[in-house]
Write an enzyme that holds these catalytic residues in place. Structure first.
Site, PDB file in Angstrom:
ATOM      1  N   THR A 184      13.642   6.213  -0.325  1.00 24.37           N
ATOM      2  CA  THR A 184      12.307   5.681  -0.590  1.00 24.37           C
ATOM      3  C   THR A 184      11.311   6.830  -0.486  1.00 24.37           C
ATOM      4  O   THR A 184      11.601   7.844   0.139  1.00 24.37           O
ATOM      5  CB  THR A 184      11.928   4.605   0.436  1.00 24.37           C
ATOM      6  OG1 THR A 184      11.969   5.218   1.724  1.00 24.37           O
ATOM      7  CG2 THR A 184      12.901   3.445   0.406  1.00 24.37           C
ATOM      8  N   GLU A 329      14.500  -0.641  -2.774  1.00 26.37           N
ATOM      9  CA  GLU A 329      15.325  -1.504  -1.926  1.00 26.37           C
ATOM     10  C   GLU A 329      15.866  -2.726  -2.654  1.00 26.37           C
ATOM     11  O   GLU A 329      16.692  -3.455  -2.115  1.00 26.37           O
ATOM     12  CB  GLU A 329      14.503  -1.977  -0.711  1.00 26.37           C
ATOM     13  CG  GLU A 329      14.269  -0.915   0.345  1.00 26.37           C
ATOM     14  CD  GLU A 329      13.002  -0.097   0.125  1.00 26.37           C
ATOM     15  OE1 GLU A 329      12.539  -0.033  -1.030  1.00 26.37           O
ATOM     16  OE2 GLU A 329      12.486   0.468   1.099  1.00 26.37           O
ATOM     17  N   LYS A 438      -9.131  -4.909   5.690  1.00 24.48           N
ATOM     18  CA  LYS A 438      -9.393  -5.961   6.669  1.00 24.48           C
ATOM     19  C   LYS A 438     -10.877  -5.977   6.991  1.00 24.48           C
ATOM     20  O   LYS A 438     -11.383  -5.136   7.709  1.00 24.48           O
ATOM     21  CB  LYS A 438      -8.550  -5.732   7.911  1.00 24.48           C
ATOM     22  CG  LYS A 438      -7.080  -5.830   7.521  1.00 24.48           C
ATOM     23  CD  LYS A 438      -6.129  -5.780   8.674  1.00 24.48           C
ATOM     24  CE  LYS A 438      -4.734  -6.101   8.137  1.00 24.48           C
ATOM     25  NZ  LYS A 438      -3.739  -5.111   8.371  1.00 24.48           N
ATOM     26  N   TRP A 443      -8.781 -10.654   4.699  1.00 24.47           N
ATOM     27  CA  TRP A 443      -8.085  -9.630   3.925  1.00 24.47           C
ATOM     28  C   TRP A 443      -8.674  -9.530   2.524  1.00 24.47           C
ATOM     29  O   TRP A 443      -8.866 -10.544   1.851  1.00 24.47           O
ATOM     30  CB  TRP A 443      -6.596  -9.968   3.802  1.00 24.47           C
ATOM     31  CG  TRP A 443      -5.814  -9.804   5.079  1.00 24.47           C
ATOM     32  CD1 TRP A 443      -6.321  -9.706   6.346  1.00 24.47           C
ATOM     33  CD2 TRP A 443      -4.400  -9.750   5.208  1.00 24.47           C
ATOM     34  NE1 TRP A 443      -5.290  -9.582   7.250  1.00 24.47           N
ATOM     35  CE2 TRP A 443      -4.103  -9.610   6.577  1.00 24.47           C
ATOM     36  CE3 TRP A 443      -3.339  -9.795   4.288  1.00 24.47           C
ATOM     37  CZ2 TRP A 443      -2.798  -9.528   7.062  1.00 24.47           C
ATOM     38  CZ3 TRP A 443      -2.045  -9.713   4.768  1.00 24.47           C
ATOM     39  CH2 TRP A 443      -1.776  -9.578   6.143  1.00 24.47           C
TER      40      TRP A 443
HETATM   41  P1  AMP Z   1       9.357   2.140  -4.991  1.00 24.81           P
HETATM   42  O1  AMP Z   1      10.424   1.768  -4.040  1.00 24.81           O
HETATM   43  O2  AMP Z   1       8.910   3.558  -4.875  1.00 24.81           O
HETATM   44  O3  AMP Z   1       9.728   1.769  -6.388  1.00 24.81           O
HETATM   45  O4  AMP Z   1       8.062   1.301  -4.636  1.00 24.81           O
HETATM   46  C1  AMP Z   1       8.106  -0.098  -4.565  1.00 24.81           C
HETATM   47  C2  AMP Z   1       6.729  -0.632  -4.394  1.00 24.81           C
HETATM   48  O5  AMP Z   1       5.948  -0.400  -5.556  1.00 24.81           O
HETATM   49  C3  AMP Z   1       6.673  -2.121  -4.208  1.00 24.81           C
HETATM   50  O6  AMP Z   1       6.976  -2.513  -2.894  1.00 24.81           O
HETATM   51  C4  AMP Z   1       5.240  -2.424  -4.607  1.00 24.81           C
HETATM   52  O7  AMP Z   1       4.346  -2.123  -3.566  1.00 24.81           O
HETATM   53  C5  AMP Z   1       5.005  -1.443  -5.724  1.00 24.81           C
HETATM   54  N1  AMP Z   1       5.213  -2.110  -7.003  1.00 24.81           N
HETATM   55  C6  AMP Z   1       6.295  -2.104  -7.785  1.00 24.81           C
HETATM   56  N2  AMP Z   1       6.087  -2.813  -8.896  1.00 24.81           N
HETATM   57  C7  AMP Z   1       4.837  -3.293  -8.830  1.00 24.81           C
HETATM   58  C8  AMP Z   1       4.029  -4.099  -9.684  1.00 24.81           C
HETATM   59  N3  AMP Z   1       4.461  -4.557 -10.845  1.00 24.81           N
HETATM   60  N4  AMP Z   1       2.788  -4.394  -9.263  1.00 24.81           N
HETATM   61  C9  AMP Z   1       2.306  -3.942  -8.079  1.00 24.81           C
HETATM   62  N5  AMP Z   1       3.020  -3.169  -7.245  1.00 24.81           N
HETATM   63  C10 AMP Z   1       4.269  -2.839  -7.615  1.00 24.81           C
END
Ligand code: AMP
Length: 612
Positions: A184, A329, A438, A443
């Site tokens: 990640t 994940e 916040k 929120w």
């Molecule tokens: P990653 O593991 O780097 O792909 O990041 C995942 C995170 O990206 C998710 O937990 C979200 O916070 C954000 N994310 C992924 N897709 C979207 C989406 N379509 N809209 C908003 N946030 C997103």
């Protein structure tokens, strides 16, 4: 009683076997790192991937060993993937946009034995080589002629596989064997490894092939702009060969002109990328009066898709947008905003509002929404809480148990996203738990405000962060990067937001910036923005502590992009204040003081998860 069907382990080598057997002549086209367009087929990729397997065995790689790739999307990268996974070794995709220290940490943590690298990344590896002693071999995804001497002792991929036999057995191991490893981005703490199994990747592939998910078919030509090094190119390196689609790999050129060229010359019908890529493409098309003659559908995810992109594709180019949500994940696809029957019957404008949500869960993904006390929240489209997921391709624990037990008692993983779920099962992300603002015990969704602001015709990018406020704890600050040549005022943006968000969500200030920094995965780096804005004082905050002195001491907002090595494509420029931003500070605060009223908490709010 047990069923009596065949035991056919779900291992990903079977995907490429299938592609070779039934779609062997289907093309895989790459913009090579060396420059020229390279054409091959699934049959040839299969043969060369088998040679990779034998080459790895000759280098001493055993089942379970980690073999890394530091590479763009190309046919060679696919060969390396299948060659590694086919013999039960683990393919660790490295994200070249990470800082050198993070790469060192990840490579050592994963205990990578071999690294396949594109030519582009030789300087990075040369610089960190001494710090990654566990890596025994570097294989450069090119030929002898391009090898050079930047990384002494590195092997040329083409020579290596030419010398290896294509006769090797793939699979034959348990379907729960590890297949891939992806860390990640590590915005909090050290990056953590997600260890995919053959089974989880296979099931993810089957699910994403569904008509309501990616829905690609043998007749499609697929361009995955989303990199294989970030969340597995959303599974497209599995699902495209699985259905026998033609695959077009963009290499390192992801700018609007290069993507457009491939879309048109290769007859691409389906593509997938994060919003920034599409923003660049649309800008390029408008500037050059370009057309999209074959593209039918794009999947957009990774961060929320702005309305302007959906409208731009639909109204100007006749391309349908599917918004998707997922994370490393979740392998990564979690939800997608394809309509159900009730939504499909609605008029176009109403449907568009559903397209802007992150969408619904396919079979294999369970979703729930809980508050801080783990109580389930209603699916009413307005109550927001923590989004949790469970399923056979969702992480169960991180590699080497980093972070301990990450599942709740019911086996759900907390995504760290804050979301709503509506009566159609459509999920909408309202924020990251750590980015939510916040204010007065309530929120505010930073994402919702920035999405609307990004839809302003003059805006290229927008970001919203919470800034300390003596009375309300935090209040929103909107940062806007204008399109080239545009000028604007704070009032113009605040008026644009009026009526589109609750009044008390209105940002307390608007800062025009020349760049909004993006993190290693192309998303707005709010952590960095917050860090650099830590001395910034909101005009409303200054006013409430009696003003002038605090104002005079407050520095101009200044955001810096991460320091970056020169392997990057220029998206990480240092930000300096733009001329309209270096306004007389006092004057700007007087204006904002006149315009803004003190925020009021909503009368109907009943708790931190209730939005007015
Ligand atoms: P990653 O593991 O780097 O792909 O990041 C995942 C995170 O990206 C998710 O937990 C979200 O916070 C954000 N994310 C992924 N897709 C979207 C989406 N379509 N809209 C908003 N946030 C997103």
């Amino acid at each position: 009683m047990q069923g009596l069907m065949q035991d056919w382990p779900l291992t990903v080598d079977k995907i490429l076997d299938h592609a070779k057997a039934w779609h062997g002549g289907r093309e895989v086209v790459s913009r090579s790192v060396e420059g020229p367009i390279v054409r091959t087929t699934y049959a040839a990729i299969h043969e060369r991937a088998k040679r990779v397997s034998n080459a790895l065995k000759a280098l001493g790689v055993a089942p379970g060993d980690r073999v890394a790739t530091l590479a763009w999307n190309t046919g060679r990268h696919i060969e390396a993937w299948y060659g590694i996974m086919g013999i039960g070794a683990v393919c660790h995709t490295l994200n070249p946009r990470l800082f050198a220290e993070q790469l060192v940490y990840i490579i050592n943590h994963a205990d990578d034995r071999v690294i396949f690298t594109d030519l582009t990344f030789l300087p990075i590896l040369a610089a960190i080589r001494d710090q990654i002693p566990g890596v025994k071999h570097f294989v450069v995804l090119s030929d002898e002629a391009h090898l050079g001497d930047q990384l002494p002792g590195a092997l040329a991929y083409e020579t290596l596989i030419e010398q290896a036999s294509a006769d090797v057995a793939w699979g034959g191991f348990d379907e729960n064997t590890a297949a891939g490893l992806c860390y990640t981005s590590g915005t909090t703490g050290n990056p953590k490894g997600v260890l995919y199994s053959h089974r989880s990747n296979f099931l993810h592939t089957l699910v994403t092939m569904g008509g309501d998910v990616l829905g690609i078919r043998a007749t499609d030509t697929v361009l995955p702009v989303v990199p294989m090094f970030h969340a597995n190119a959303w599974g497209l390196a599995f699902s495209a060969p699985a259905v026998g689609a033609k695959l077009v790999m963009p290499g390192q050129k992801l700018d609007g002109a290069s993507v457009h060229e491939l879309l048109e010359t290769e007859g691409v019908t389906f593509s997938a990328a994060v919003p920034t890529v599409w923003q660049m493409l649309l800008q390029h098309l408008r500037a050059t009066k370009g057309q999209l003659t074959t593209l039918k559908r794009v999947v957009i995810g990774g961060s929320a898709v702005p309305e302007s992109i959906v409208r731009g594709f639909r109204d100007e180019f006749g391309v349908d947008v599917t918004h998707a949500w997922g994370m490393t994940e979740t392998s990564p696809l979690g939800t997608q905003a394809t309509p159900n029957a009730a939504i499909a019957a609605m008029d176009d404008e109403t449907q568009l509002q559903f397209k802007l949500k992150q969408g619904r869960a396919p079979l294999g993904i369970e979703l729930k929404l809980v508050d801080d006390a783990e109580k389930d929240l209603p699916h009413d489209g307005s109550t927001f809480g923590r989004l949790k997921v469970a399923g056979p391709f969702v992480v169960g624990q991180y590699f080497k148990s980093e972070g301990g037990n990450i599942l709740d008692d019911a086996g759900f993983f907390d995504t760290g996203d804050v979301a709503t779920l509506d009566e159609h099962g459509f999920m909408q992300i309202t924020d990251r738990a750590k980015d939510v603002i916040k204010s007065g015990g309530e929120w505010i969704s930073s994402i919702e405000i920035e999405n609307i602001a990004a839809g302003h015709p003059k805006a290229e990018l927008a970001a919203v962060i919470g800034v300390a406020h003596p009375k309300w704890d935090e209040r929103p600050l909107l940062l806007v990067k204008l399109k080239a040549g545009e000028t604007s005022t704070k009032e113009e943006f605040l008026q644009f937001l009026e009526g589109k968000i609750a009044k008390w969500w209105t940002p307390d200030d608007v800062a025009f910036v020349e760049d909004i920094p993006l993190g290693a995965t192309g998303k707005i780096d709010k952590k960095l923005i917050r860090d650099r804005m830590k001395d910034y004082v909101l005009p409303t905050a200054a006013a409430s502590v009696g003003g002038a002195v605090a104002l005079a001491a407050s520095p101009e907002p200044k955001i810096y992009a991460p320091e970056h090595s020169d392997h990057d494509d220029g998206a990480w420029l240092e930000w300096t204040p733009s001329p309209h931003q270096t306004l007389d500070r006092t004057q700007s605060q007087v204006q904002s003081g006149a315009k803004l009223q003190s925020p009021e908490a909503p009368a109907d709010a009943v708790g931190p998860f209730r939005r007015s």
